[in-house]
Each structure stands twice: as structure tokens, then as C-alpha cells.
Design a protein around this motif. Structure first.
Motif, PDB file in Angstrom:
ATOM      1  N   UNK A 296       0.815  -1.214   0.000  1.00  0.00           N
ATOM      2  CA  UNK A 296       0.000   0.000   0.000  1.00  0.00           C
ATOM      3  C   UNK A 296       0.856   1.274   0.000  1.00  0.00           C
ATOM      4  N   UNK A 297       2.075   1.211  -0.520  1.00  0.00           N
ATOM      5  CA  UNK A 297       2.985   2.361  -0.590  1.00  0.00           C
ATOM      6  C   UNK A 297       3.336   2.917   0.786  1.00  0.00           C
ATOM      7  N   UNK A 298       3.175   2.128   1.829  1.00  0.00           N
ATOM      8  CA  UNK A 298       3.549   2.561   3.182  1.00  0.00           C
ATOM      9  C   UNK A 298       4.926   1.988   3.517  1.00  0.00           C
ATOM     10  N   UNK A 299       5.761   2.736   4.230  1.00  0.00           N
ATOM     11  CA  UNK A 299       7.096   2.229   4.574  1.00  0.00           C
ATOM     12  C   UNK A 299       7.018   1.083   5.568  1.00  0.00           C
ATOM     13  N   UNK A 300       7.819   0.056   5.349  1.00  0.00           N
ATOM     14  CA  UNK A 300       7.843  -1.081   6.265  1.00  0.00           C
ATOM     15  C   UNK A 300       9.250  -1.335   6.804  1.00  0.00           C
ATOM     16  N   UNK A 301      10.264  -0.685   6.232  1.00  0.00           N
ATOM     17  CA  UNK A 301      11.645  -0.847   6.677  1.00  0.00           C
ATOM     18  C   UNK A 301      12.267   0.518   6.953  1.00  0.00           C
ATOM     19  N   UNK A 302      13.254   0.544   7.841  1.00  0.00           N
ATOM     20  CA  UNK A 302      13.999   1.784   8.097  1.00  0.00           C
ATOM     21  C   UNK A 302      15.019   1.945   6.976  1.00  0.00           C
ATOM     22  N   UNK A 303      14.595   2.566   5.919  1.00  0.00           N
ATOM     23  CA  UNK A 303      15.450   2.722   4.744  1.00  0.00           C
ATOM     24  C   UNK A 303      15.168   4.073   4.113  1.00  0.00           C
TER      25      UNK A 303
END
Length: 362
Positions: A296-303
Motif C-alpha cells: 500500500x505504498x507505506x514504509x515497512x523498513x527503516x530505509x
């Protein structure tokens, strides 16, 4: 503020509770000048998270330059935005707006003036039928039934001095977005909060309601609060995130890293290092963590990355003069002012503590 030499009959003094929600006390307009000088008392023990009943006086201190008149149909509301002081006359330690101001002052002491622009996502829901429409990203009428709402919202915000950059339909059914362009970050935070209130007023007039929660529908994109961050030199006004010695091509991805100043890199590193802390402060709903999932275009990793909308920190491809980064992990479940305070703490701390040890990483 004055009409025919007189103040409005009643003036509202807006302030924040400890959760960042906007509250108001309305006073006789004839006392406006007195309150601008001395402030006014409210019962702090009745304001969430602010005072105990034994020491309940909360002193609300208005800022004259924040005066605004909100007109929506027959609804007319005159208001100032305020800070809160305790009984000792000192800034209240749990006033989110006061906390944010002190951090901005520290940023200025470091030689920087922070600017931000916000992307506010929300759902419009018809009280009788449920979701408003079945449109998608950048849809047009007739599928997009939110068109008139967005335009009235944009017009009202512009009349109130907000810098509206963009309005459009988002991916979800009945989901929309308004973007408030770069302004000094306290104005951006105040404008974002006022914009949200105006949405609710408009929706109520239309028999609708606004949903700001991070993940109201399991099968659809959630509502984020994205902030673009830019620092300017206090003395010169120059954007300190851009590399003044950049000689490459802004259109060439191979030259991307050269665009960023060391200060910009420190800021990105700080947001990645302290992402858990930022989330712990603003996330007032379990839906925050449901929103942050793949697909869903949401961030899932610290990147971080350039252009990549799944990154927690994104560097948009812009002109060199507008070099900035965007933090994509936020939402509207908690206090906007506290959320932005944490963003600035983490950015500044990494700059102050680790500026000689930053190394780029994805």
C-alpha cells in the motif's frame, strides 16, 4: 480583526491539550486587547493531561499574528492560536505547541530555520451510505464525488492564508489529500491542525464525516501524514540541504548522492536511527502499525532512497535549490506538534552528535 471600530462579539482562544487536540475558550470581544497582553485563565484540570485539580489554573497566551476568521455558510468563528503557561507563569511542560516552539528556537540557535510542507490524507464518508465514492488516484468526476468538497476546502484554506499546493483524490474509495506547501514549521503545524478542523466543519454541513485514522479499511490504503523537511540558513536564507558545489545533472540518477549536503545526510541518518522513538510518540492508535504493511505504498523498513515511495525517508527528485527529504512514517492518530518535535529532535541530534561519523546507507 475590527469591523466599524469594534471587535467581534466573541473571540475564541485556541490552545492544545496534552494529546495535541485543539480546544477553545470564547471570550467577550471587548476584552481582546487585555487578553493579548495578559492572557486568560482556563480550568487546566478539565483539559486532558494538563493540570491537577489542586493547581488547575492554566494561563492561555494568544499570539496576535495568528488571528483568523473562519466563515463556512452561516458559521462565523474568530480565533487566536495560543501557548499555555502554568500557574508559575512559565511555559507549561506538556503543551505540545510550547514544546515545538522551544525546539524551533534551538534549531535557530544552531543557525537554521526549519521549513515544512505536509501531505494530509483523509477519507470522506457519507453518514447514510458509507464510503463516498468508488474513485481512485487522480480520478475525475463523475467517479470522483469528492471534487466539490476538495475545492471548497482548498478555497477556505487559501482565504485563511495557508499555502495550498495540491488537492486530489487518493487511491482509496472516498480518500483524498490536501498538501500545504512550505512555510516555517510552526505555521505548517498550526495550519495542518486548522485545516483538519475545517474539513470536519465542511463535512458536517454536507451530512458527511471525515476519517483521519491510519487504517480505517483493511483492504485499502491507509491515511498517512507525510512531511517534507527543508532547512534554510538563518542569515542568508540559503537551502542548507543542497550541495553548493554540485556539478552533476539533476536528471541523472548516478549524480543523486552529489546533490545532498552533509547536513542533509545527517538529518536522514537521524530519522532512520530514531524512527522507533518517533513512532512511539505520535502513534496513538494500533492502526498505525496495521497501515505500515507491504502493498500500500507505506514504509515497512527503516530505509531511505530517491523517489521510492516505500522508503521511510524519501528524497524527491527536484531542482537543486529545493533539495529536501520527506518522512513518510507519520499519521494523524496523535499530536502533530509532538510528532514534528520528534522529527526535529532526531534530525538535530544526529547532526550535533554524529556529524563526523555519517556514512550513507540504504
Amino acid at each position: 480583526m475590527e469591523s466599524s471600530g469594534k471587535y467581534p462579539d466573541f473571540v475564541a482562544y485556541h490552545f492544545l491539550n496534552a494529546s495535541g487536540e485543539m480546544m477553545a475558550m470564547e471570550e467577550d470581544g471587548g476584552s481582546t486587547e487585555k487578553f493579548l497582553k495578559l492572557g486568560l485563565n482556563v480550568d487546566g484540570s478539565s483539559i486532558k493531561g494538563m493540570s491537577k485539580v489542586e493547581k488547575s489554573d492554566l494561563r492561555v497566551m494568544p499570539e496576535k499574528e495568528t488571528f483568523a476568521t473562519i466563515k463556512i455558510g452561516d458559521f462565523v468563528h474568530h480565533r487566536f492560536m495560543c501557548y499555555s503557561n502554568g500557574e508559575d507563569g512559565k511555559p507549561h511542560p506538556r503543551d505540545p505547541r510550547g514544546i515545538f516552539k522551544r525546539l524551533i528556537d534551538k534549531c535557530r540557535a544552531m543557525g537554521f530555520e526549519p521549513y515544512m510542507f505536509s501531505e494530509i490524507e483523509f477519507h470522506i464518508v457519507d453518514e447514510k451510505t458509507g464510503r463516498l465514492d468508488r474513485a481512485g488516484y487522480c480520478s475525475l468526476p463523475p467517479e470522483d464525488e469528492s471534487y466539490e468538497f476538495r475545492h471548497e476546502l482548498g478555497r477556505l484554506c487559501k482565504e485563511l492564508g495557508m499555502k495550498v499546493r495540491r488537492i486530489h483524490h487518493e487511491n482509496g474509495d472516498g480518500q483524498n489529500e490536501i498538501e500545504l506547501d512550505f512555510t516555517p514549521c510552526m505555521k505548517n503545524a498550526d495550519d495542518s491542525l486548522l485545516c483538519m478542523w475545517i474539513m470536519r466543519l465542511l463535512a458536517a454541513k454536507r451530512g458527511q464525516k471525515i476519517i483521519f485514522s491510519p487504517k480505517p479499511y483493511k483492504d485499502a490504503a491507509g491515511n498517512g501524514l507525510h512531511h517534507h523537511i527543508l532547512l534554510r540558513d538563518v542569515k542568508t536564507g540559503a537551502n542548507v540541504f543542497m550541495n553548493p558545489d554540485f556539478k552533476g545533472d539533476v536528471k541523472n540518477p548516478a549524480d543523486d548522492m552529489q546533490r545532498l549536503s552533509e547536513i542533509c545526510k545527517y538529518g536522514i541518518a537521524g530519522l532512520l536511527k530514531y524512527a522507533d522513538d518517533i513512532t512511539a510518540v505520535f502513534a496513538a492508535s494500533h492502526e498505525t502499525f496495521i497501515r505500515l504493511q507491504p502493498g500500500f505504498e507505506a514504509p515497512i523498513n527503516k530505509a531511505w532512497d530517491f523517489s521510492n515511495r516505500t522508503a521511510l525517508v524519501r528524497v524527491p527528485r527536484t531542482s537543486i535549490e529545493m533539495t529536501r527529504f520527506e518522512y513518510r512514517g507519520g499519521d494523524l492518530s496523535g499530536s502533530i506538534h509532538m510528532y514534528l518535535s520528534l522529527i526535529h529532535i532526531c534530525r538535530c541530534r544526529r547532526y550535533a552528535v554524529c556529524r563526523s561519523r555519517w556514512s550513507p546507507y540504504h
